[in-house]
Structure formats: C-alpha cells, structure tokens
Design an enzyme around this catalytic site. Structure first.
Site, PDB file in Angstrom:
ATOM      1  N   TYR A  98       0.828  -1.204   0.000  1.00  0.00           N
ATOM      2  CA  TYR A  98       0.000   0.000   0.000  1.00  0.00           C
ATOM      3  C   TYR A  98       0.866   1.259   0.000  1.00  0.00           C
ATOM      4  CZ  TYR A  98      -3.454  -3.444   1.465  1.00  0.00           C
ATOM      5  OH  TYR A  98      -4.269  -4.547   1.540  1.00  0.00           O
ATOM      6  N   GLY A 117      -9.112 -10.884   7.445  1.00  0.00           N
ATOM      7  CA  GLY A 117      -9.274 -10.259   6.135  1.00  0.00           C
ATOM      8  C   GLY A 117      -8.219 -10.676   5.140  1.00  0.00           C
ATOM      9  N   HIS A 132      -0.433 -11.573   2.709  1.00  0.00           N
ATOM     10  CA  HIS A 132       0.419 -10.547   2.096  1.00  0.00           C
ATOM     11  C   HIS A 132       1.903 -10.873   2.266  1.00  0.00           C
ATOM     12  CE1 HIS A 132      -2.392  -7.572   0.717  1.00  0.00           C
ATOM     13  NE2 HIS A 132      -2.950  -7.406   1.905  1.00  0.00           N
ATOM     14  N   ARG A 191      -7.790 -16.919   2.497  1.00  0.00           N
ATOM     15  CA  ARG A 191      -8.744 -17.323   1.465  1.00  0.00           C
ATOM     16  C   ARG A 191      -8.610 -18.825   1.187  1.00  0.00           C
ATOM     17  NH1 ARG A 191     -11.451 -13.586  -1.665  1.00  0.00           N
ATOM     18  NH2 ARG A 191     -10.821 -11.392  -1.478  1.00  0.00           N
ATOM     19  N   TYR A 230     -17.133  -7.774   3.921  1.00  0.00           N
ATOM     20  CA  TYR A 230     -17.527  -6.426   3.527  1.00  0.00           C
ATOM     21  C   TYR A 230     -18.896  -6.419   2.861  1.00  0.00           C
ATOM     22  CZ  TYR A 230     -12.421  -6.583   3.469  1.00  0.00           C
ATOM     23  OH  TYR A 230     -11.110  -6.836   3.772  1.00  0.00           O
TER      24      TYR A 230
END
Length: 292
Positions: A23, A142, A147, A180, A198
């Site tokens: 990010y 989440g 990552h 996931r 979400y």
C-alpha cells in the site's frame, strides 16, 4: 526466486524496496478504504462470530496486528474492547489515525492505541511502546497474513511471524487468523465474487492470476476493479495485491507448530462449521493458547 523477478507484483508507483508494503503508494490504501467502507458495513455474520467468541472467552485487551485503516479495531472499540492496533503500512495507519481523531469527543476512543509494528519483530515492537503487555486475543483477519510472501522458498518468515503472534498472547488467549480458500483458487483460477467481511456498495470485479514456479504455486495476484461511477469522485479504482497461496493443510500444520502443539485449534469455513460449507471463500482459524 523472488516473485517480482518473474511477475509484476506491484501497482505502479511502488518502488522495489517497498514490496513488503503493498500500500506504499497510497493509491491502493485509498481504494481499499473505499472497498471496505466503515465498521457499519461489516457483515453481521462476521461481527457475531468475532465479538461473540471474544466475549464468551472473557477477552478484554485485543491486539489487531493488521489494522489497516482501522475498521475492525473501531468495531471492537465500539463494543467496549481495549484495542491496540498495529500495521506495517504507514499509509494505511494514516487512515486509522484520522478516524481516531474524528472520534476524539467519544471517550470510548481515548485509550485506543495505534502504532506501526512489523510481524517479524512484533513482540519487540509491542514492548517498545507497551512494556510487559500480553493480550487476551490477537486478530489477523481479512486475508492479511497472506500478504507476507515466501522470499526464501521454505516459509521460514511466515513460521516466525506466527510464533510471534503466539508470543503476544497470554496463556488462555485466542488467536484469530484467516486465509482465502487458495486450494479452490488454484484449482479453478477464480476468486469468489462475494465477501464474507464487507458489504461493499460498489461493483467490484476481481481478476485472478496464479504464478506457478517449478510446478508449485508461489503467488496469487488479485486485480481489483472498483467502479465508483456513481460516487462523488466518479473514480474507477484499479489496483493489484499479491498473496502467498496458503493451502489449508499446510497452514494448519504451521499454526500448530507455532504454538508448539500446545493449543486448541478450531477451523471454520465462512464463519460456519467446516463441514457445512463445501467450497468456502475463507478459512478462519481460532487458536486457544494453553498454559505454559
């Protein structure tokens, strides 16, 4: 071989030395903030799952190790939990700090701690600003943990970070961590279109790419397209995030090892018992640390 040597894993504007902070250009952070909305847009199933288990277990002090823009932390602050929120991305933390400032007149937010911290040095980082602190619960949700890519090919950094999460817990404490369903994504080459976390008001398209090196899946890239045509800024947001494709059986073993096989390990599928959902979007692991 690092993924970036064979695959473009960064959005435009992110320098090579910023690979770990996906990010870092600020663009993805802004788009992600739009995607996840605010704490009121969290799905009720998620809120009931997390808050219900925290309360039943008597948890009070909670460490959010991937707080991002602060959405989950704010949800828990509102419910009366004492939150310590960390992230390795200063661009994401700026959103959390702004959110805390906007809530400055609400006394529930007076004790909300927001600090930059890295999973690789997490216990030391925590001790630097909260000496002697251990937590009733640690959350990393989440799909955040994915990552962390596998730079050495043996998952050594991922294993070390999981151990660091365990070290931050009190005996009897809970770790909530998810990923996931990468097994299904590798087999099908597609990502489920819905999100269990979400209630996004924007149309979202996710294109999935699987990088295979020497016959082994090494990286999954998700290209998010968020259509904001009906929003005030009339902006279409495109950005790429890359993840390590954790397989369920391997991740389960790594977690058990991180707790030295001294923890109760429960696995849920989209917040339901694992046998009730044939092809879930997410697996959620809950570790209860036994006494030392």
């Amino acid at each position: 071989m690092a993924a970036d040597q064979v695959f473009h894993s960064r959005s435009e504007g992110i320098p090579s030395e910023g690979v770990k902070d996906q990010y870092a250009d600020g663009k993805a952070a802004r788009a992600w903030n739009k995607f996840i909305g605010d704490s009121h847009q969290r799905t009720q199933n998620y809120k009931d799952f997390l808050i219900g288990r925290l309360r039943r277990h008597g948890c009070n002090k909670v460490l959010d190790t991937a707080c991002g823009t602060g959405i989950d932390s704010m949800m828990l602050v509102e419910e009366g939990f004492k939150m310590v929120s960390t992230d390795a991305s200063d661009k994401m933390l700026k959103h959390a700090l702004k959110a805390r400032w906007e809530k400055r007149k609400d006394h529930k937010y007076d004790d909300w701690v927001i600090e930059e911290a890295n999973w690789e040095t997490l216990p030391r980082d925590i001790q630097s600003f909260l000496p002697g602190t251990q937590f009733d619960a640690v959350i990393c949700l989440g799909n955040s943990f994915a990552h962390l890519l596998d730079e050495y090919g043996d998952q050594r950094m991922q294993k070390m970070c999981l151990r660091n999460f365990a070290k931050c817990l009190k005996p009897g404490g809970l770790l909530f961590i998810d990923h996931r369903n990468y097994d299904a994504m590798i087999d099908s080459g597609a990502t489920p279109g819905h999100s269990i976390y979400y209630n996004c008001k924007y149309p979202v398209d996710i294109k999935t790419s699987v990088l295979v090196v020497r016959g082994k899946p090494q990286l999954i890239a998700l290209d998010y397209c968020i259509d904001g045509a009906n929003d005030d800024d009339n902006e279409r947001s495109d950005f790429r995030l890359c993840y390590y494709p954790h397989k369920l059986d391997t991740f389960t073993r790594m977690l058990d090892e991180a707790f030295d096989y001294n923890a109760k390990h429960q696995i849920f599928a989209d917040f339901k018992p694992i046998n009730e959902v044939p092809v879930p979007g997410f697996y959620i692991h809950v570790m209860e640390k036994f006494s030392d």
